[in-house]
Design a protein around this motif. Sequence first.
Motif, PDB file in Angstrom:
ATOM      1  N   ILE A 322       0.841  -1.195   0.000  1.00  0.00           N
ATOM      2  CA  ILE A 322       0.000   0.000   0.000  1.00  0.00           C
ATOM      3  C   ILE A 322       0.883   1.256   0.000  1.00  0.00           C
ATOM      4  O   ILE A 322       1.868   1.304   0.734  1.00  0.00           O
ATOM      5  N   SER A 323       0.527   2.213  -0.836  1.00  0.00           N
ATOM      6  CA  SER A 323       1.180   3.523  -0.779  1.00  0.00           C
ATOM      7  C   SER A 323       0.329   4.477  -1.597  1.00  0.00           C
ATOM      8  O   SER A 323      -0.703   4.062  -2.159  1.00  0.00           O
ATOM      9  N   GLY A 324       0.776   5.726  -1.704  1.00  0.00           N
ATOM     10  CA  GLY A 324       0.032   6.708  -2.489  1.00  0.00           C
ATOM     11  C   GLY A 324      -0.091   6.322  -3.951  1.00  0.00           C
ATOM     12  O   GLY A 324      -0.991   6.775  -4.660  1.00  0.00           O
ATOM     13  N   SER A 325       0.825   5.446  -4.388  1.00  0.00           N
ATOM     14  CA  SER A 325       0.777   5.081  -5.811  1.00  0.00           C
ATOM     15  C   SER A 325       0.137   3.712  -6.048  1.00  0.00           C
ATOM     16  O   SER A 325       0.105   3.236  -7.178  1.00  0.00           O
ATOM     17  N   ALA A 326      -0.360   3.101  -4.981  1.00  0.00           N
ATOM     18  CA  ALA A 326      -0.907   1.733  -5.121  1.00  0.00           C
ATOM     19  C   ALA A 326      -2.181   1.719  -5.962  1.00  0.00           C
ATOM     20  O   ALA A 326      -2.889   2.726  -6.064  1.00  0.00           O
ATOM     21  N   PHE A 327      -2.487   0.555  -6.563  1.00  0.00           N
ATOM     22  CA  PHE A 327      -3.756   0.425  -7.284  1.00  0.00           C
ATOM     23  C   PHE A 327      -4.903   0.337  -6.278  1.00  0.00           C
ATOM     24  O   PHE A 327      -4.680   0.057  -5.090  1.00  0.00           O
ATOM     25  N   LYS A 328      -6.099   0.609  -6.742  1.00  0.00           N
ATOM     26  CA  LYS A 328      -7.233   0.740  -5.829  1.00  0.00           C
ATOM     27  C   LYS A 328      -8.462   0.004  -6.389  1.00  0.00           C
ATOM     28  O   LYS A 328      -8.575  -0.164  -7.610  1.00  0.00           O
ATOM     29  N   PRO A 329      -9.380  -0.369  -5.521  1.00  0.00           N
ATOM     30  CA  PRO A 329     -10.671  -0.823  -6.013  1.00  0.00           C
ATOM     31  C   PRO A 329     -11.279   0.289  -6.881  1.00  0.00           C
ATOM     32  O   PRO A 329     -11.079   1.479  -6.589  1.00  0.00           O
ATOM     33  N   ASP A 330     -11.967  -0.106  -7.916  1.00  0.00           N
ATOM     34  CA  ASP A 330     -12.556   0.784  -8.943  1.00  0.00           C
ATOM     35  C   ASP A 330     -11.611   1.065 -10.109  1.00  0.00           C
ATOM     36  O   ASP A 330     -12.064   1.527 -11.157  1.00  0.00           O
ATOM     37  N   ASP A 331     -10.297   0.827  -9.919  1.00  0.00           N
ATOM     38  CA  ASP A 331      -9.390   1.026 -11.047  1.00  0.00           C
ATOM     39  C   ASP A 331      -9.748   0.047 -12.163  1.00  0.00           C
ATOM     40  O   ASP A 331     -10.296  -1.030 -11.907  1.00  0.00           O
ATOM     41  N   VAL A 332      -9.420   0.423 -13.373  1.00  0.00           N
ATOM     42  CA  VAL A 332      -9.523  -0.514 -14.498  1.00  0.00           C
ATOM     43  C   VAL A 332      -8.134  -0.654 -15.105  1.00  0.00           C
ATOM     44  O   VAL A 332      -7.462   0.362 -15.341  1.00  0.00           O
ATOM     45  N   VAL A 333      -7.691  -1.894 -15.298  1.00  0.00           N
ATOM     46  CA  VAL A 333      -6.348  -2.120 -15.854  1.00  0.00           C
ATOM     47  C   VAL A 333      -6.455  -2.963 -17.124  1.00  0.00           C
ATOM     48  O   VAL A 333      -7.409  -3.709 -17.304  1.00  0.00           O
ATOM     49  N   THR A 334      -5.452  -2.811 -17.976  1.00  0.00           N
ATOM     50  CA  THR A 334      -5.438  -3.581 -19.227  1.00  0.00           C
ATOM     51  C   THR A 334      -4.320  -4.620 -19.157  1.00  0.00           C
ATOM     52  O   THR A 334      -3.164  -4.273 -18.929  1.00  0.00           O
ATOM     53  N   SER A 335      -4.693  -5.874 -19.312  1.00  0.00           N
ATOM     54  CA  SER A 335      -3.718  -6.971 -19.238  1.00  0.00           C
ATOM     55  C   SER A 335      -2.968  -7.098 -20.563  1.00  0.00           C
ATOM     56  O   SER A 335      -3.385  -6.518 -21.578  1.00  0.00           O
ATOM     57  N   MET A 336      -1.913  -7.889 -20.574  1.00  0.00           N
ATOM     58  CA  MET A 336      -1.131  -8.104 -21.799  1.00  0.00           C
ATOM     59  C   MET A 336      -1.988  -8.689 -22.923  1.00  0.00           C
ATOM     60  O   MET A 336      -1.753  -8.411 -24.102  1.00  0.00           O
ATOM     61  N   SER A 337      -2.995  -9.469 -22.532  1.00  0.00           N
ATOM     62  CA  SER A 337      -3.858 -10.100 -23.547  1.00  0.00           C
ATOM     63  C   SER A 337      -4.762  -9.079 -24.240  1.00  0.00           C
ATOM     64  O   SER A 337      -5.389  -9.392 -25.244  1.00  0.00           O
TER      65      SER A 337
END
Length: 500
Positions: A322-337
Amino acid sequence: MFTVKNDLLLNEVKETLVIGLFEKTTSFEGLLMEVDVAFGNMLSQLVKDGDISAKRGVVSKVPTLGKLEANRIFFVGLGKEDEFNFEHARSSFGKLFKNVKAAKLTEVNVLLDSFVTEKVNDLEAAHALSEAMTLATYKFEDYKQKSNEPEKELSTVIVYSNSDQNELQASLAVGYAYGRGTNSARTLVNTPANMLTATDMANYAIELATKYNMEYEILDKEEMENLGMGALLAVNKGSVEPPKMIVIKYQGKEEWTDVIGLVGKGITYDSGGYSIKPKEGLVGMKTDMGGAGAVLGAMEIIGELKPEQNVLAVIPSTDNMISGSAFKPDDVVTSMSGKTIEILNTDAEGRLALADAVTYAKHHGANYLVDVATLTGGVVIALGHHITGAMANNEELFEKVLLASHEVGEMIWRLPITDKIKERVRKSPVADLNNSPGRDGHAIFAGAFIGEFAEETPWVHLDIAGTATSAAEHDLGPAGATGVMARTLASFVEAFNDEE
Ligand code: BES
Ligand code: ZN
Ligand code: ZN
C-alpha cells in the motif's frame, strides 16, 4: 550419501541396523532369524509380547547390548504385508528417518529386502527411502543465534539389497532429486519476505538455470510496460520493490514444440493492498509465493533428471503493498492479452499477476499450461489443508496431473467451472472482466478468471493456499512450508508422453 551393497553379513554391520517388520511375522527367516538367535530368541518374544511393534507407523529402537556388532536396531513397523504400498513405504521411511535424526546418528544400514513386497519392488523401495529421508530430515536454517550451531548429521546410508546395484543407485538418485527439489521449494517459502524480494527470487532463478544449463529471461518493469503487462504492474504499483517476470526454459527435445508451461504465483508478500487484510491474515503472507516455489523446485528436479520434454517456467513476482501510488478498487487495468479488468478487490491480486504470466507463457510457445498458486482462502474452507484444489479446461491434461499427484502422494480434487461462473467473472459495467465476483465460491471464481487467459490452450489450475504450509510436523517434514506440488509437477513432466 548412499552406498549400495549386496550381501549383509550381520557381524560386519556396525552402528545402526534398520529392519522393516510386517505384522504377523511368525517364523523369522534369514537375517531376522540370525538376529533372533543372537538375542537368544528374545526378538521373537519381544515381537510376540508387543514390545516391538509391527504396526505401521511405529518405529522401535532396540539396543543390542553387545549381542551384535551393531549398536542398535531400528525396527520399522510396516503393518499388514498385503496392504503395504509405495505411499506406506514413503511414510514409514519418513518416520524412520525422523527417529534417526532425533537420535543424532550419522550412519544407518538399511536391509532393503525387508521393505519389499509383491506390490513394492526393490527399486520402488529405494526411491521411497531416499525421497523420504531427504524430506523427513529437512530443517529450515532459521535466524536464531543458537539453533544453527553444527549438529551431527546423517551422512552415510548403506542400502543392502540383492538387486542390480546400478539400478538401485539410479532409483536412490531419483528419490533424492525429488526430495531436494521439494526442500528447495520449502526454503523459498519459509524465507521471510524482507529476505526474498522479487529481485532475490529472480537471482535465485538465474542461479538455478545456470547450474542446469537452462536458458532464462528476467523481464524488468520497463520491459513489462512495453509488453503491456498492466495486470501484474497494477499489483506492483504500491511497492518500492521492482517487479520481475521470471522465465526459465528447459529444452529436452530437439525442437521447441509440445511446450509444457508451468506458471507459479510469486507474490513475495501479500498485504491485501487497499483491500487490506486483517492483522491475523497478514501473518504468513510471506508464503504467497508458494506457487513460484513449487515451479522452481520442479525445475530443479527436472534439471537433475533431464526428461525429454520441453518445459517453460513463468513466475510473475512482486509484493502487494500500500502507498500513495498503489492500485485501488474501482481502477480498471489492461492486461497483456488486451482484456480489461475492473478491480473490485486489491487482495485478489494473484489472479492479476497470473493473468499476464499465462499470456506470456503462451507468447513463449507454451502448448499446455499448469498454474500453481496460493490463490484463495476459499479453497482452504472447501478442501482443508491436505487437498489441493484443481480446475481445468481439458480432461486429458487434468488426468495427467491427477495421475502425477497420485504417484507422489499429493492429493488434489477438482472443482467445476460452469457457464454461470464464467458469467460472474465477465460481469462488469466498465471492463471485460472483474477480479472479485463475490465471496460465494470464490476459489472457483479465481480459477475461472485465470482460465479466461488460458483461453483454448489446455490448462490445469492448482490452488495450494491450504496445502503450501502445514501447522504441524508430519512424517515427511516439519511444520511450515511443505513444498507441495514441486513433486507433482516434476512427475507430471517426466510422465508427460506415457500412455495410460
Ligand atoms: N494470498 C491470498 C490467499 C491465501 C489465503 C493464501 C490464505 C494463503 C492462505 C489471496 O491473494 C487472497 O487474498 N485471496 C482472497 C480473495 C478474495 C479477495 C476474493 C481471499 O481468499 O480472501
Ligand atoms: Zn491477496
Ligand atoms: Zn495473494
